[in-house]
Motif scaffolding. Structure first.
Motif, PDB file in Angstrom:
ATOM      1  N   ILE A 309      -4.621  -3.867  -4.594  1.00 50.76           N
ATOM      2  CA  ILE A 309      -3.922  -3.737  -3.305  1.00 50.76           C
ATOM      3  C   ILE A 309      -2.500  -4.290  -3.389  1.00 50.76           C
ATOM      4  CG2 ILE A 309      -3.907  -4.436  -0.881  1.00 50.76           C
ATOM      5  CD1 ILE A 309      -6.084  -2.487  -1.293  1.00 50.76           C
ATOM      6  N   ILE A 310      -2.324  -5.463  -3.978  1.00 52.22           N
ATOM      7  CA  ILE A 310      -0.967  -6.046  -3.961  1.00 52.22           C
ATOM      8  C   ILE A 310      -0.007  -5.241  -4.831  1.00 52.22           C
ATOM      9  CG2 ILE A 310      -1.138  -7.734  -5.866  1.00 52.22           C
ATOM     10  CD1 ILE A 310       0.351  -9.692  -3.948  1.00 52.22           C
ATOM     11  N   THR A 311      -0.529  -4.650  -5.900  1.00 53.06           N
ATOM     12  CA  THR A 311       0.344  -3.791  -6.705  1.00 53.06           C
ATOM     13  C   THR A 311       0.447  -2.401  -6.092  1.00 53.06           C
ATOM     14  OG1 THR A 311      -1.475  -2.985  -8.056  1.00 53.06           O
ATOM     15  CG2 THR A 311      -0.344  -4.967  -8.836  1.00 53.06           C
ATOM     16  N   THR A 312      -0.243  -2.203  -4.985  1.00 56.16           N
ATOM     17  CA  THR A 312      -0.285  -0.932  -4.258  1.00 56.16           C
ATOM     18  C   THR A 312      -0.840   0.208  -5.104  1.00 56.16           C
ATOM     19  OG1 THR A 312       1.932  -0.124  -4.827  1.00 56.16           O
ATOM     20  CG2 THR A 312       1.785  -1.661  -2.986  1.00 56.16           C
ATOM     21  N   THR A 313      -1.750  -0.119  -6.029  1.00 60.02           N
ATOM     22  CA  THR A 313      -2.379   0.919  -6.830  1.00 60.02           C
ATOM     23  C   THR A 313      -3.408   1.660  -5.994  1.00 60.02           C
ATOM     24  OG1 THR A 313      -2.068  -0.467  -8.766  1.00 60.02           O
ATOM     25  CG2 THR A 313      -3.562   1.403  -8.998  1.00 60.02           C
ATOM     26  N   GLY A 314      -4.416   0.929  -5.544  1.00 60.16           N
ATOM     27  CA  GLY A 314      -5.382   1.555  -4.655  1.00 60.16           C
ATOM     28  C   GLY A 314      -6.674   1.999  -5.321  1.00 60.16           C
ATOM     29  N   PHE A 315      -6.868   1.670  -6.603  1.00 62.26           N
ATOM     30  CA  PHE A 315      -8.187   1.887  -7.197  1.00 62.26           C
ATOM     31  C   PHE A 315      -9.182   1.004  -6.462  1.00 62.26           C
ATOM     32  CE2 PHE A 315      -6.187   2.894 -11.568  1.00 62.26           C
ATOM     33  CZ  PHE A 315      -6.413   4.254 -11.425  1.00 62.26           C
ATOM     34  N   SER A 316     -10.471   1.378  -6.501  1.00 57.72           N
ATOM     35  CA  SER A 316     -11.457   0.475  -5.918  1.00 57.72           C
ATOM     36  C   SER A 316     -12.720   0.451  -6.769  1.00 57.72           C
ATOM     37  CB  SER A 316     -11.790   0.885  -4.485  1.00 57.72           C
ATOM     38  OG  SER A 316     -12.275   2.203  -4.468  1.00 57.72           O
ATOM     39  N   THR A 317     -13.381  -0.688  -6.749  1.00 55.48           N
ATOM     40  CA  THR A 317     -14.657  -0.814  -7.452  1.00 55.48           C
ATOM     41  C   THR A 317     -15.760  -1.146  -6.462  1.00 55.48           C
ATOM     42  OG1 THR A 317     -14.169  -3.134  -7.835  1.00 55.48           O
ATOM     43  CG2 THR A 317     -13.657  -1.606  -9.621  1.00 55.48           C
ATOM     44  N   ALA A 318     -15.362  -1.535  -5.251  1.00 56.60           N
ATOM     45  CA  ALA A 318     -16.358  -1.913  -4.253  1.00 56.60           C
ATOM     46  C   ALA A 318     -15.849  -1.480  -2.895  1.00 56.60           C
ATOM     47  CB  ALA A 318     -16.567  -3.429  -4.274  1.00 56.60           C
ATOM     48  N   ASP A 319     -16.742  -1.365  -1.935  1.00 59.30           N
ATOM     49  CA  ASP A 319     -16.330  -0.990  -0.592  1.00 59.30           C
ATOM     50  C   ASP A 319     -15.889  -2.246   0.149  1.00 59.30           C
ATOM     51  OD1 ASP A 319     -15.837   0.102   1.808  1.00 59.30           O
ATOM     52  OD2 ASP A 319     -17.907   0.662   2.280  1.00 59.30           O
ATOM     53  N   PHE A 320     -14.609  -2.622  -0.028  1.00 62.82           N
ATOM     54  CA  PHE A 320     -14.130  -3.855   0.604  1.00 62.82           C
ATOM     55  C   PHE A 320     -14.067  -3.750   2.122  1.00 62.82           C
ATOM     56  CE2 PHE A 320     -10.031  -1.932   1.192  1.00 62.82           C
ATOM     57  CZ  PHE A 320      -9.744  -1.232   0.027  1.00 62.82           C
ATOM     58  N   SER A 343       9.455  -2.973 -10.266  1.00 64.17           N
ATOM     59  CA  SER A 343       8.196  -2.584 -10.901  1.00 64.17           C
ATOM     60  C   SER A 343       7.878  -1.177 -10.417  1.00 64.17           C
ATOM     61  CB  SER A 343       7.078  -3.533 -10.495  1.00 64.17           C
ATOM     62  OG  SER A 343       6.660  -3.246  -9.171  1.00 64.17           O
ATOM     63  N   THR A 344       6.707  -0.669 -10.763  1.00 68.16           N
ATOM     64  CA  THR A 344       6.348   0.650 -10.254  1.00 68.16           C
ATOM     65  C   THR A 344       5.593   0.547  -8.933  1.00 68.16           C
ATOM     66  OG1 THR A 344       4.270   0.684 -11.465  1.00 68.16           O
ATOM     67  CG2 THR A 344       6.205   1.594 -12.580  1.00 68.16           C
ATOM     68  N   GLY A 345       5.354  -0.682  -8.472  1.00 62.77           N
ATOM     69  CA  GLY A 345       4.577  -0.884  -7.254  1.00 62.77           C
ATOM     70  C   GLY A 345       5.401  -0.675  -5.998  1.00 62.77           C
ATOM     71  N   GLY A 346       4.692  -0.538  -4.869  1.00 63.35           N
ATOM     72  CA  GLY A 346       5.356  -0.305  -3.595  1.00 63.35           C
ATOM     73  C   GLY A 346       5.290  -1.522  -2.696  1.00 63.35           C
ATOM     74  N   GLY A 347       5.225  -1.250  -1.389  1.00 63.82           N
ATOM     75  CA  GLY A 347       5.178  -2.332  -0.412  1.00 63.82           C
ATOM     76  C   GLY A 347       6.561  -2.863  -0.104  1.00 63.82           C
ATOM     77  N   ASN A 429       2.434   2.778   0.025  1.00 63.52           N
ATOM     78  CA  ASN A 429       2.009   3.536  -1.166  1.00 63.52           C
ATOM     79  C   ASN A 429       0.790   2.958  -1.857  1.00 63.52           C
ATOM     80  OD1 ASN A 429       5.495   3.922  -1.789  1.00 63.52           O
ATOM     81  ND2 ASN A 429       4.148   5.435  -0.894  1.00 63.52           N
ATOM     82  N   ILE A 430      -0.201   2.586  -1.065  1.00 58.66           N
ATOM     83  CA  ILE A 430      -1.405   1.986  -1.647  1.00 58.66           C
ATOM     84  C   ILE A 430      -2.484   3.030  -1.886  1.00 58.66           C
ATOM     85  CG2 ILE A 430      -3.282   0.350  -1.224  1.00 58.66           C
ATOM     86  CD1 ILE A 430      -1.045  -1.150   0.492  1.00 58.66           C
ATOM     87  N   GLY A 431      -2.934   3.649  -0.798  1.00 59.76           N
ATOM     88  CA  GLY A 431      -3.994   4.651  -0.923  1.00 59.76           C
ATOM     89  C   GLY A 431      -5.053   4.429   0.125  1.00 59.76           C
ATOM     90  N   PRO A 432      -6.077   3.653  -0.175  1.00 59.47           N
ATOM     91  CA  PRO A 432      -7.123   3.458   0.820  1.00 59.47           C
ATOM     92  C   PRO A 432      -6.721   2.428   1.874  1.00 59.47           C
ATOM     93  CG  PRO A 432      -7.689   2.276  -1.175  1.00 59.47           C
ATOM     94  CD  PRO A 432      -6.418   3.011  -1.451  1.00 59.47           C
ATOM     95  N   GLY A 433      -7.275   2.587   3.074  1.00 57.16           N
ATOM     96  CA  GLY A 433      -7.091   1.596   4.130  1.00 57.16           C
ATOM     97  C   GLY A 433      -8.448   1.031   4.508  1.00 57.16           C
TER      98      GLY A 433
END
Lengths: 480, 480
Positions: A309-320, A343-347, A429-433
Motif C-alpha cells: 500500500i505505501i509503495t502504491t503497488t496494490g498487490f494483496s495476499t490477504a483480504d485486509f 521512485s516509481t511509487g505514487g501517492g 495509484n494504488i489499486g484496491p480500496g
C-alpha cells in the motif's frame, strides 16, 4: 504554443508504443493465441500513425514548460487510447471505457481492475497489462529522453512533468544521461527480481509479469488471488522489492556512482520512508495477530500489505478489508503518504509529507515569534520558497480534486467507504480500496461516469495533478 | 512569557463565567429545580477563584502573540472545566469526561452530545447547555475585551486568536469598540430571533434556548427530535437565522454603519457563501424529492439541513443519514467548507476555501508562465502573502490533525464512516455526523480516549487549530 513539437513528440511516443506492443505479440505467438493478432494489428496502427506524425520535423524545436506539460498529458492519453485497443479487439474487454480504465490503470501503475476474472485473459493480454506497469513506472517520456537525441527543447520540462516529487533534480548535468541512468537502474533491478523469483520456483511468465508489477509499483496480478496463492518465499521477495522500488532512485545512484556513499544514510526522505513502514508493520502485526494465529505469520502478512500500500503497488495476499478498523485505517492513511519522490511509487510522496509537516512547524513558529525568519530545510539544505509554496498548493489541489470526485461518485449511490477508498486508491495509484473495491472486489461496480472520474484521478495522480488540469485551461492553448 | 497576565485574565474569565452561570440559577429557581443549587455552588466557586486570581494586578500588563494564544486556549479549557461541574453535581452527567465533552461541545458551538435522552435534563441544565453556545459563539474573550478596560496589552492578539477567519480585521480603530459593536449586533439579532419564534407560538423557554443554539451556530436541542417536532414556520425561521448567523458580521456592520452600503453586495465571501447554499439546497431537494413526496417539502427539509450543516449549527429536522448517497456526500463536503469568517460558524470558512481555490489557480498560472508575478485578490484587494501562506498551512495542519484523529479513533473498532464524520463534525464544530453519530445517534458510543480526541478536535476547530497546538509546544512556555 508550439503545436508542431507536440505533434512530433506524440508521434515518437506512438512509435515507441508500437515497439513495446511487439512483446505481447511474441507472447501471443509463443502461446499460439489468436489474441496475438489483435496486438499485432494495433502495433502496426501505432507504427503508421507514429510514422506520419514524425514524418515532418518541426522547424522550431524550442518548447517551454507549457508545451512540456501538454505533451506529457496528451502522450499518456494517446498512449492509453491505443493501448486499450487490443483488449477491445480480442473481445476480452469489449467495452471501450472499461478497456481504457484497465489500460490507464496499467500505465499509471494503479492496478485497479474492472475485471471480475483475470485468469480468463489470454497470456498476451496478461503480459501487456503487466508490461504497461513497467513502462508507466519510470515513464515513457523519460524513456524517450533516454533514447532519442531531442535537441533544442528544454527537455527538463518533460522530465519534470512526468517524474514524481516536489522538486525533480538532475543526477548528472545532461537530462539525457539522467534519464539513461534511471532506466538502467530500473532495468537491472527488475532483472534481479525476476532471477530471485525464478529461484523461488515461480514460473517464468509469472516471474516476468509479477516483476513488472512490482517494479512499476503497479499491482496487476495474473491470478484472481493476486499474490495470495504463491509461496511465502515469493511473497517475501515481492515484499522486499516493493519496498526497494519505492525508494528514491537518487539513493541507488549515490550508492552506485556517488562519491560519498555515506550520504545515502543521510537522506531524510528514505529514513522517514523506512521508519513509517516499520512502525506501521509492527502496529498492524500486533493488531491482526489473532487472525493469523502466530505473530510470525501476522508480521509477514502485515509487511506485505504495508509495503504494497505505501509503495502504491496494490498487490494483496490477504483480504485486509476484514482486518480490524485500526489496521484498515492505518492502511488508508499510508495510501495517502505514498512512496518516495523519484521512485516509481505514487501517492502524495514522503518528501512532500515531510515538507508539509515542516511547514506546520514553521507556521507555529510564526505564532510564537511573529517577526522571525524561518527556512525549511531538508537533508540540511534549505528548500526554495517556491518549492514550499508549490507543495502546499499541491496539497490543496489534491484535496479539491478529491472532494470533486467524491461528489460525482456519490451519484452511483454506493456506500461512502467504497467511494472514498476508490478515489484514494486511484488518485494515489494504488489499486484496491476497501468494501466493494477491496482486495476481493473490483471496479466494475461503478457507472461509466464514475469510471471516467476515476480514470481522470489515475492520470492526475500519476502526473501529479497539474499537467492534466492544464489541459482544461483555455489560456494554455493560445498561440504564442 | 508573562505568566501574571495569563493568571489575571483567566481570573476575569472565571468572574464572567460566574456571572453567566447566574442565569441557569434563575432558571432553576423559576422551575423550582434542585439542580439550580449545583449551578449556584459552581457560580460561587468561579467567583471565589476568579476573585483570588484577579486580586493582584500584574505589574507588567504588556503581552504579545504568544501570551495571547495561551490565554485564549487556557481560558477555554478552564471555562469548560468549571462549566462542566454543575452537570456532575446534579448527577445528570455523572462522568466528568462526559460532562467535559458536553460542555466543550457547548462552548465550541459544536452541539455534539453524549446524552441519549436530553429531555431527561432539568431546565437549568438545558438552559446552561444552550447558553454555552451563545457565549462561545462570539467568544468569551471578545466579550471580555468589550466590557473590560484592559490597557497596555496588544488586545488584538486575543481577538485574533478567538475570532474565526484567515485575517481578522478591526471594524473601527479601537479593539474594544470593535468587540462592542460585534456583541451588540449579536445580541440584537438574537433578540429578533426570539421575538420571531415567540410569534410562531414557540414557548419562551424553547425560543430562548433555540435562539442561543442558532446564534452561536451551536445546535444543542432541548428535544430528542432536535427541531423536528416544531411547526414548519418555526423550522423556516430557524433556517433563515442559521444562514444569517453564518454571514460575516462585517456585512452587518457595513449595512448598519458603513458609509457605502453597496459594498455589502461586493463581498466575495458572502456571495460565494449564499451561492453554495443555494446550489446545495437545490441539488439535495431534487435528490430527496421522492422521500418527501413533494418538491416543496423536500426543498424545506433540504434548506434546513444545508443551512444547519454549512453554518455548522447541527440542528436537525430529519434523519439525513438515510438520504441517498449524493445528499449525504454533499452534506459531508459542506461540513468542511463551513460558514463565513467573522461569523459565529465553524469549519474551514468560505473565505479560506476561496483563497485556496485562488492559490490553485495561481499555481497553474506558474506552470503556464513560470516567471510571471501573480497576486491573489479578494474583494478587489490584494491579499498579503503571509495570509496566503498561512491559509495553506492551516489546511495542511487541518489534514494532519484529521489523520491523527482517525488513527486514534480506529482503536475503538467502529465503522469508518462513523469515525470520519465524527471527526468532521467535531473539528468543524457541527454536531451530528453519519451512521452511529447521525441525527438519531450520539457520541456516547466512543471510549474515553476517543472522547478526549474529539474534545481536542472541538477546541482545535473553534480556536482555529494553532492556539491549542501551541499549548503542546515547549518553547512557548519559556520565560522571556
Amino acid at each position: 504554443m508550439n503545436y508542431s513539437i507536440i505533434r512530433y513528440i506524440l508521434g515518437w511516443v506512438l512509435l515507441f508504443e508500437s515497439g513495446f506492443m511487439a512483446m505481447p505479440c511474441v507472447v501471443g505467438a509463443i502461446y499460439q493465441e489468436k489474441s496475438g493478432f489483435s496486438f499485432l494489428i494495433t502495433a502496426l496502427a501505432c507504427l503508421v500513425v507514429g510514422f506520419l506524425l514524425t514524418r515532418w520535423k518541426p522547424k522550431n524545436m524550442v518548447y517551454f514548460a507549457r508545451e512540456g506539460f501538454v505533451i506529457v498529458a496528451l502522450s499518456w492519453i494517446v498512449m492509453s487510447a491505443f493501448g486499450a485497443v487490443p483488449f477491445v479487439l480480442t473481445g476480452e474487454i469489449p467495452n471501450f471505457v472499461d478497456a481504457m480504465f484497465e489500460t490507464i490503470s496499467g500505465f499509471t501503475t494503479t492496478g485497479a481492475s474492472i475485471l471480475t476474472d483475470v485468469e480468463a485473459l489470454s497470456h498476451a493480454s496478461l503480459f501487456w497489462r503487466s508490461f504497461t506497469h513497467w513502462i508507466g513506472g519510470m515513464g515513457v517520456l523519460v524513456f524517450l529522453l533516454a533514447v532519442l537525441p531531442l535537441t533544442g527543447g528544454y527537455n527538463m520540462h518533460l522530465m519534470k512533468a512526468e517524474s514524481p516529487g516536489p522538486s525533480v533534480g538532475k543526477l548528472v548535468p545532461k537530462v539525457r544521461d539522467t534519464a539513461k541512468i534511471l532506466y538502467i537502474i530500473y532495468f537491472v533491478m527488475t532483472i534481479i527480481e525476476i532471477i530471485f523469483l525464478l529461484f523461488a520456483k515461480m514460473p517464468l511468465f509469472d516471474a516476468l509479469t509479477t516483476s513488472f508489477g512490482t517494479a512499476g509499483t503497479g499491482g496487476f496480478g495474473i491470478k484472481n488471488s493476486s499474490i495470495g496463492d504463491y509461496s511465502v518465499a515469493i511473497q517475501v521477495i515481492v515484499t522486499v522489492f516493493m519496498i526497494l522500488f519505492g525508494v528514491n532512485f537518487n539513493a541507488y545512484y549515490i550508492l552506485l556512482l556517488g562519491k560519498n556513499k555515506k550520504n545515502v544514510f543521510k537522506m531524510e526522505e528514505v529514513r522517514w520512508y523506512l521508519g513509517i513502514i516499520l512502525v506501521c508493520i509492527l502496529i498492524i502485526a500486533f493488531n491482526i495477530k489473532s487472525i493469523f494465529g502466530s505473530f510470525g505469520v501476522a508480521f509477514q502478512q502485515s509487511s506485505f500489505q504495508v509495503a504494497s500500500i505505501i509503495t502504491t503497488t496494490g498487490f494483496s495476499t490477504a483480504d485486509f478489508d476484514v482486518w480490524p478498523q485500526l489496521s484498515r485505517t492505518i492502511l488508508v492513511v499510508i495510501m495517502f503518504i505514498g512512496a518516495c519522490a523519484g521512485s516509481t511509487g505514487g501517492g502524495i510522496k514522503v518528501s512532500r509529507v515531510i515538507i508539509l509537516l515542516k511547514t506546520v512547524k514553521q507556521e507555529m513558529g510564526y505564532f510564537i515569534h511573529p517577526r522571525s525568519v524561518k527556512v525549511i530545510k531538508m537533508d540540511d539544505k534549505a528548500i526554495e520558497k517556491d518549492t514550499v509554496r508549490s507543495v502546499s498548493a499541491f496539497m490543496v489541489t489534491y484535496v479539491i480534486i478529491f472532494g470533486f470526485s467524491m461528489f460525482i461518485l456519490a451519484f452511483d449511490n454506493l456506500d461512502m467507504v467504497t467511494n472514498f477508498t476508490s478515489i484514494a486508491a486511484t488518485l494515489n495509484n494504488i489499486g484496491p480500496g476497501l468494501e466493494l473495491v477491496g482486495p476481493t472486489g473490483n471496479f466494475s461496480v461503478f457507472s461509466p461516469l464514475a469510471k471516467c472520474v476515476l480514470i481522470f484521478d489515475m492520470l492526475a495522480g500519476r502526473l501529479e495533478l497539474y499537467p492534466l488540469l492544464l489541459l482544461f485551461t483555455p489560456s494554455v492553448w493560445k498561440k504564442n
